[in-house]
Design an enzyme around this catalytic site. Structure first.
Site, short mmCIF file in Angstrom:
data_model
loop_
_atom_site.label_atom_id
_atom_site.label_comp_id
_atom_site.label_asym_id
_atom_site.label_seq_id
_atom_site.Cartn_x
_atom_site.Cartn_y
_atom_site.Cartn_z
N ARG A 181 -0.22 4.31 -0.60
CA ARG A 181 -1.03 5.40 -0.02
C ARG A 181 -1.18 6.65 -0.88
NH1 ARG A 181 -3.44 1.84 3.11
NH2 ARG A 181 -2.44 1.40 5.11
N HIS A 237 0.86 -1.18 0.00
CA HIS A 237 0.00 0.00 0.00
C HIS A 237 0.90 1.24 0.00
CE1 HIS A 237 -3.66 -2.35 0.87
NE2 HIS A 237 -2.85 -3.13 1.56
N ASP A 270 2.17 -7.05 2.51
CA ASP A 270 0.98 -6.28 2.90
C ASP A 270 1.42 -5.03 3.69
OD1 ASP A 270 -1.58 -5.37 3.25
OD2 ASP A 270 -2.21 -6.96 4.61
N ASP A 313 -8.69 -5.16 -2.46
CA ASP A 313 -7.98 -5.40 -1.19
C ASP A 313 -8.29 -4.37 -0.12
OD1 ASP A 313 -6.22 -6.65 0.60
OD2 ASP A 313 -4.74 -5.10 0.21
N HIS A 364 -2.80 -12.64 1.49
CA HIS A 364 -2.47 -12.77 2.93
C HIS A 364 -3.24 -13.84 3.69
CE1 HIS A 364 -5.94 -10.16 3.02
NE2 HIS A 364 -5.28 -9.03 2.89
N ASN A 413 -6.61 0.71 -2.80
CA ASN A 413 -7.46 1.38 -1.79
C ASN A 413 -6.86 2.73 -1.36
OD1 ASN A 413 -5.35 0.07 -0.48
ND2 ASN A 413 -6.51 -0.31 1.39
N HIS A 469 -8.85 -10.29 -1.14
CA HIS A 469 -8.76 -10.18 0.32
C HIS A 469 -9.95 -10.98 0.86
CE1 HIS A 469 -8.62 -7.58 4.14
NE2 HIS A 469 -9.80 -8.19 4.21
ZN LIG Z 1 -5.97 -7.09 2.51
#
Ligand SMILES: [Zn+2]
Length: 479
Positions: A68, A66, A336, A156, A236, A98, A183
């Site tokens: 961001r 991620h 992750d 995710d 994950h 995300n 996910h």
């Molecule tokens: Zn996830």
């Protein structure tokens, strides 16, 4: 264009079944030869890198990161996240959608590509959303996302609950030759759970997130992969039941695969009871990495750096994940990496966001728990970070084939070091492993022949692709 001759390293290239002491030549950013050929083809003025005693492997790929950006740059930016990746030995990261706004349109994909080109230290590949706004209600424009360059689709952080919608997503993904990363979380079973449902959730009075909440979706994904022929990759994985389901499905040739994260195969939910509890019970075997007489790091009970989704599970689940990696059921490892600001984590357990950073310590934990423990070979560990994710995501990466991109990770599998908060390159510090004794460290990270990280220091001026870029990412780590 950069050229480099790495001399006398232990070259491990799982895709080509290479594991030998050899030279490796990169010419104009591309792999140009190994062994005697490397020496012969090297120009007289080539830059030399003495790799004696070190492992030289195709650049590691972290398939689950991620970054961001856009929208959450207080937590991480493309500059800081990719620098943390370089420090961790990753030449390629795959970023999750995300963000804010989420990556559910070609415009956002283009924005990230453009920013990565300017500020990225390592290669970044982008994933797109399965559903608009990750809301699980309406499909994202999957064909347009593919055209914009995404390498997979995933919601995710969220999970598509409507099985018919997931089926349609898989059918589209198959048409566009995109893997679907999932996910796995059944909302009706998990509800507002924050930790693994078991002994520790009861003792600590925290709401449980049952393993069945993951397994139900893994089972659903197996059925839909079978129905549609699309490839589903379960992200994950944390529970023994998920590994069992995956093993059975793979034995029947179902187009399904799985990913494991270092925190799930290192920690257990006993860590939620505080460090003493963990070291005395499930952490005992890890103590051998600490020098005799030294005290392992301490943390309190209810430490929000032990809160992630899916949660840390019981010791038997941790063992099942390692077993799944060892027998080939789980073929891909990913961090992750999920940065959050301190103020967001420094709240009551219930209110803290899920997730921890992982780019900088993932390789070391994998070496400790999988290789130094004797469970898998160095070559199969490297495969899980190189050719396996490259094949899943159709990346022309992860091998030392002649002409391949000159992405190389150089690491010392036996170097002992302490993971210190102060040295973190990520913008965030939500990580439960600070103060841990680690075994195995990245010495150099090389992207297209350029050294972007060298043990002890970032390579100044090399981390940024554009000479006009003003960002100095390795100075932002201090809060
Ligand atoms: Zn996830």
């Amino acid at each position: 264009m950069h050229s480099l001759l790495l001399t006398q390293g232990r070259v491990i290239d799982p895709a080509n079944e290479v594991d030998s002491i050899s030279d490796l030549l990169i010419l104009a950013g591309k792999i140009a030869g190994m062994g005697a050929e490397a020496k012969r083809k090297a120009p007289a003025d080539v830059e030399l890198f003495d790799a004696e005693g070190l492992v030289v492997c195709p650049g590691l790929i972290d398939s689950h990161v991620h970054l961001r950006e856009p929208g959450q740059s207080a937590k991480e930016t493309i500059a800081t996240g990719t620098l943390a990746a370089a420090r961790g030995g990753f030449t390629t990261v795959v970023c999750m959608p995300n963000t804010s706004p989420p990556i559910d349109s070609p415009a956002t994909v283009a924005l990230i590509h453009e920013r990565c080109e300017r500020e990225g230290v390592v290669n970044v590949f982008v994933t797109g959303a399965i559903t608009k706004d990750l809301a699980g209600e309406e499909l994202a424009p999957i064909g347009s996302l593919k055209k914009a360059g995404v390498v997979a689709i995933t919601d995710d952080g969220h999970c598509v609950q409507n099985n018919d919608l997931m089926r349609r997503a898989l059918e589209y993904a198959k048409m566009f030759d995109l893997p679907v990363l999932d996910h796995c979380q059944d909302y009706s079973l998990v509800t507002d759970g924050v930790v693994h449902e078991g002994y520790w959730s009861t003792v600590l009075g925290l709401r449980g997130w049952p393993a069945a909440g993951e397994e139900a979706i893994v089972a659903r994904n197996i059925l839909l992969a079978e129905l549609t022929g699309a490839h589903v990759h379960c992200q994950h994985l944390s529970s023994a039941g998920s590994v069992r389901l995956l093993r059975e499905a793979k034995s029947r040739g179902v187009t399904i695969s799985g990913e494991a994260c270092p925190h799930h195969f290192t920690l257990t939910d006993a860590a939620l009871g505080g460090s003493e509890t963990f070291w005395e019970s499930d952490g005992e075997k890890l103590l051998r990495f600490f020098p005799a007489g030294s005290l392992p790091p301490k943390w309190p009970s209810y430490d929000t750096n032990c809160k992630m989704n899916p949660p840390l599970r019981a010791a038997r689940d941790r063992e099942a994940i390692i077993e799944g990696i060892a027998d080939g059921t789980i073929e891909i490892l990913g961090s992750d990496h999920a940065p959050h600001c301190n103020f967001q984590k420094e709240v009551e357990f219930d209110y803290a966001p899920f997730g921890i950073t992982g780019l900088e310590n993932g390789l070391a934990l994998s070496l400790m728990q999988l290789y130094h423990s004797g469970r898998i070979s160095l070559s199969s560990l490297i495969a899980r970070y190189t050719i396996n994710p490259a094949r899943l995501l159709r990346l022309a990466k992860g091998t030392f084939d002649l002409g391949a991109d000159g992405d190389v990770t150089v690491f010392d599998p036996n170097l002992e070091w302490v993971f210190e908060r102060e040295e973190t390159c990520s913008k965030s510090q939500n990580n439960p492993f600070y103060g841990w004794q680690m075994k195995g460290k990245t010495i150099a990270t090389i992207v297209c022949g350029r050294i972007v990280w060298r043990e002890g220091k970032a390579a100044p001026g090399l981390h940024s692709r554009s000479p006009s870029s003003k960002s100095v990412p390795y100075e932002v780590a201090v809060p």
